[in-house]
Motif scaffolding. Sequence first.
Motif, short mmCIF file in Angstrom:
data_model
loop_
_atom_site.label_atom_id
_atom_site.label_comp_id
_atom_site.label_asym_id
_atom_site.label_seq_id
_atom_site.Cartn_x
_atom_site.Cartn_y
_atom_site.Cartn_z
N MET A 127 0.83 -1.21 0.00
CA MET A 127 0.00 0.00 0.00
C MET A 127 0.86 1.26 0.00
O MET A 127 0.47 2.28 -0.59
N MET A 128 2.01 1.20 0.64
CA MET A 128 2.91 2.36 0.64
C MET A 128 3.31 2.74 -0.78
O MET A 128 3.35 3.92 -1.14
N ARG A 129 3.58 1.76 -1.63
CA ARG A 129 3.98 2.04 -3.01
C ARG A 129 2.82 2.57 -3.83
O ARG A 129 3.01 3.35 -4.75
N VAL A 130 1.59 2.17 -3.48
CA VAL A 130 0.43 2.60 -4.25
C VAL A 130 0.01 4.01 -3.88
O VAL A 130 -0.19 4.87 -4.75
N LEU A 131 -0.14 4.30 -2.59
CA LEU A 131 -0.65 5.60 -2.15
C LEU A 131 0.46 6.58 -1.75
O LEU A 131 0.18 7.75 -1.51
N LYS A 132 1.68 6.11 -1.64
CA LYS A 132 2.84 6.98 -1.38
C LYS A 132 2.64 7.85 -0.13
O LYS A 132 2.65 9.08 -0.20
N PHE A 133 2.45 7.19 1.00
CA PHE A 133 2.33 7.89 2.27
C PHE A 133 3.64 8.60 2.61
O PHE A 133 4.72 8.23 2.13
N ASN A 134 3.53 9.58 3.48
CA ASN A 134 4.71 10.26 3.99
C ASN A 134 5.03 9.68 5.37
O ASN A 134 4.44 10.06 6.38
N LEU A 135 5.95 8.75 5.42
CA LEU A 135 6.33 8.09 6.66
C LEU A 135 7.26 8.99 7.46
O LEU A 135 8.30 9.43 6.96
N VAL A 136 6.89 9.28 8.71
CA VAL A 136 7.68 10.20 9.53
C VAL A 136 8.41 9.49 10.67
O VAL A 136 9.30 10.08 11.30
N ALA A 137 8.06 8.26 10.96
CA ALA A 137 8.73 7.51 12.02
C ALA A 137 8.53 6.02 11.75
O ALA A 137 7.50 5.60 11.23
N GLY A 138 9.53 5.21 12.13
CA GLY A 138 9.41 3.78 11.97
C GLY A 138 9.46 3.35 10.52
O GLY A 138 10.17 3.91 9.70
N ARG A 139 8.64 2.36 10.18
CA ARG A 139 8.65 1.77 8.84
C ARG A 139 7.25 1.33 8.46
O ARG A 139 6.33 1.34 9.28
N TRP A 140 7.11 0.93 7.18
CA TRP A 140 5.85 0.35 6.73
C TRP A 140 5.93 -1.17 6.91
O TRP A 140 6.97 -1.72 7.25
N PHE A 141 4.82 -1.87 6.68
CA PHE A 141 4.78 -3.31 6.84
C PHE A 141 5.73 -3.99 5.84
O PHE A 141 5.89 -3.54 4.71
N ASP A 142 6.33 -5.09 6.27
CA ASP A 142 7.11 -5.93 5.38
C ASP A 142 7.19 -7.33 5.97
O ASP A 142 6.48 -7.65 6.94
N ARG A 143 8.03 -8.18 5.42
CA ARG A 143 8.07 -9.58 5.84
C ARG A 143 8.58 -9.76 7.27
O ARG A 143 8.41 -10.83 7.85
N ARG A 144 9.18 -8.75 7.83
CA ARG A 144 9.59 -8.85 9.24
C ARG A 144 8.39 -8.97 10.17
O ARG A 144 8.54 -9.37 11.33
N ASP A 145 7.20 -8.65 9.67
CA ASP A 145 6.00 -8.72 10.49
C ASP A 145 5.33 -10.09 10.44
O ASP A 145 4.31 -10.29 11.10
N ASP A 146 5.90 -11.04 9.69
CA ASP A 146 5.32 -12.38 9.62
C ASP A 146 5.55 -13.11 10.94
O ASP A 146 6.68 -13.19 11.44
N GLY A 147 4.48 -13.63 11.52
CA GLY A 147 4.60 -14.47 12.70
C GLY A 147 5.02 -13.77 13.97
O GLY A 147 5.50 -14.43 14.91
N VAL A 148 4.84 -12.45 14.06
CA VAL A 148 5.24 -11.73 15.27
C VAL A 148 4.19 -11.92 16.36
O VAL A 148 3.04 -12.30 16.10
N ALA A 149 4.59 -11.66 17.60
CA ALA A 149 3.69 -11.88 18.74
C ALA A 149 2.55 -10.87 18.76
O ALA A 149 1.41 -11.21 19.12
#
Length: 396
Positions: A127-149
């Motif tokens: 979605m970040m690539r589609v709508l081009k949000f302005n991220l000001v802190a942290g990151r957008w979703f990616d594979r690091r979020d698979d299986g997290v607690a």
Amino acid sequence: MIRHIFTLIWNRKRSNFLLIAEILLSFFVLFVVSVLLVSNYYNYRQPMGFESANVWEFDVTPNQDTTDRKGTLRLLIQELQATPGVVAVTHTSHNTPFSFSNMNTDQYHYKDKQAPLTERYDADDDMMRVLKFNLVAGRWFDRRDDGVAHQPVVVNQKFAEAMFGEESPVGKILTDPKQPDTWQVVGVIDAYRSGSDFAANEPAIFHRRVLQSTKIDSREYPMLLVRVAEGSGAVLEQQLVKKINRVTKGWNANVNTLEENRHDKMKFMLTPLVALGLVALFLIINVALGLFGVLWFNINQRKSEIGLRRALGATGNGISGQFLGEMLVVTTLGVIGGLALAVQFPLLGVFGLAPQVYGAAMVLATVLIFVLTAICALQPSRIAAAIQPAVSLREE
């Protein structure tokens, strides 16, 4: 001169009190209308938080007999992404930008604080690539979020300010006392005004979307946003629709651009604003007519006074200036009373708007009242200046 004007006003305190009350009420009504108009203009000037140009919306409706909706949808997204001219594809919920759908909740808690009513959105890693949000802190979703607690979420700054104040929101854990679910904030975007160009920047939260199973539920019907290359037109649209029909074997697909949706929503939102503007114009005309009539009546009642002053040597400009001065002083007294009422709006949080909106509305209402009274007093003051002492004294 000023002292003399106040003396004249005090000598006619009964009629002037009614005039002050009319100005106060007119100011207050103009202030309320100005708040609504200024707030919409203020929202219109704020950043949207995303880019809607060159984004197409595909509302895809699966057949009722679809057995592997999840697999079909995954294959469809892969096929669309592989199409020349397509930049990125995202799968999201139905409350897409400029839609007439919303999905809000206040279930989130942080320590002892409950979140305000927050618009929830489903989002995938693209979605970040589609709508081009302005991220000001942290990151957008990616594979690091698979299986997290904790389920990963991205929030906007409005949500972060309401929940965490001055604390850094990245890494904070949100809970729901009624459910075992927990969410961890992984990123923050600056704004997301998806309702319309006049929508306020309200709290928003994005949940990482996982393609659902074959459950028949309208909320699970695929909504795809596709960013295409600049200049893409009907040819690419036909290619994508044919590809959807081929891959899904009969799913229905409705296509709109986000810019078309934005234009439609703009027309829908402008209708009440135009009506509000007409109400404001009607109010201003009525206030002007009322003030003009009152001033005209006052001059007819004071012809003997005017004639006597002219006989004593007062000039026409002096008479005109006296009436204008009296009207401006009376207007000032009415506006002061109106401002005393208007100040309560930001103090009590009426409408829940930014303080600068109330301030701009006060200034606008004040300017309108003074301009109205000056215009309405101009012609009667000229008439008063033209009165000859012999005529007025003979009438008496």
